[in-house]
Design a protein around this motif. Sequence first.
Motif, PDB file in Angstrom:
ATOM      1  N   SER A   1     -27.353   4.339  12.570  1.00 49.60           N
ATOM      2  CA  SER A   1     -27.109   5.782  12.633  1.00 49.60           C
ATOM      3  C   SER A   1     -27.227   6.474  11.274  1.00 49.60           C
ATOM      4  CB  SER A   1     -25.712   6.069  13.194  1.00 49.60           C
ATOM      5  OG  SER A   1     -25.610   5.571  14.503  1.00 49.60           O
TER       6      SER A   1
ATOM      7  N   ILE B   1     -25.354  -2.388  19.022  1.00 49.66           N
ATOM      8  CA  ILE B   1     -25.844  -1.584  20.140  1.00 49.66           C
ATOM      9  C   ILE B   1     -27.308  -1.926  20.402  1.00 49.66           C
ATOM     10  CG2 ILE B   1     -24.215   0.303  19.768  1.00 49.66           C
ATOM     11  CD1 ILE B   1     -26.530   1.857  18.394  1.00 49.66           C
TER      12      ILE B   1
ATOM     13  N   CYS C   1     -17.797  -1.596  13.117  1.00 45.88           N
ATOM     14  CA  CYS C   1     -19.146  -1.433  13.667  1.00 45.88           C
ATOM     15  C   CYS C   1     -19.226  -2.087  15.034  1.00 45.88           C
ATOM     16  CB  CYS C   1     -20.169  -2.125  12.761  1.00 45.88           C
ATOM     17  SG  CYS C   1     -20.086  -1.688  11.037  1.00 45.88           S
TER      18      CYS C   1
ATOM     19  N   ASN D   1     -24.500  -0.252  14.806  1.00 50.93           N
ATOM     20  CA  ASN D   1     -24.481   1.192  15.038  1.00 50.93           C
ATOM     21  C   ASN D   1     -24.316   2.018  13.762  1.00 50.93           C
ATOM     22  OD1 ASN D   1     -21.739   0.492  14.746  1.00 50.93           O
ATOM     23  ND2 ASN D   1     -21.056   1.918  16.320  1.00 50.93           N
TER      24      ASN D   1
END
Length: 189
Positions: A80, A45, A42, A76
Amino acid sequence: MLVYKDAISEDELFTDAFVITGKTEKTAKTEEVDPFIYEVDCKMITVGPTEVNTGANASAEDAEEALEDGSSLVNNVIYSNRLQESSKFDKKSYMVYIKGYLKAIDARLKKLAEAKNNDPESKEFKRSQSFQKDAQAFVLKVVKNIGDYDFYTGESMNPDGMIVLLNYRADGITPYLSFFRDGLTEMKV
């Protein structure tokens, strides 16, 4: 692209767009960590509010609001795939959860092996035979270091679904998620 889904809850957990790491290389992007899990690297972000540009000049008040909205730092893979943070487990509560989960996955593997007529050469049969040994070794490692993990589940928060484990590499900075390989289904999109 491959989407990896929880075999029980059918929640999407991750895709092959992320680097899946381990010991034995399977493809350029995917490596098997051990017979029981996949580890997905990972990154943290920055995500911010959606900006709508109307073409008008910003007023002083709007500039202040933009500063108040700010951005946030997120993982992320978790962001996501809309993973949800689960409650923190201690050794006892994790063992209660994992026994039920592993029993469900073991039954799933046996059913897949039966679908292949329990052919000793089929990968389904081989996985069903080694599952308990592989599971025991990994669970002991988790329980020994239970305080090092954060716990996540799929978007539906199905209590019977997979609990995803978040930990950090030896550098203490790089996060990674551990997924139970036999609790996943692959969907090509």
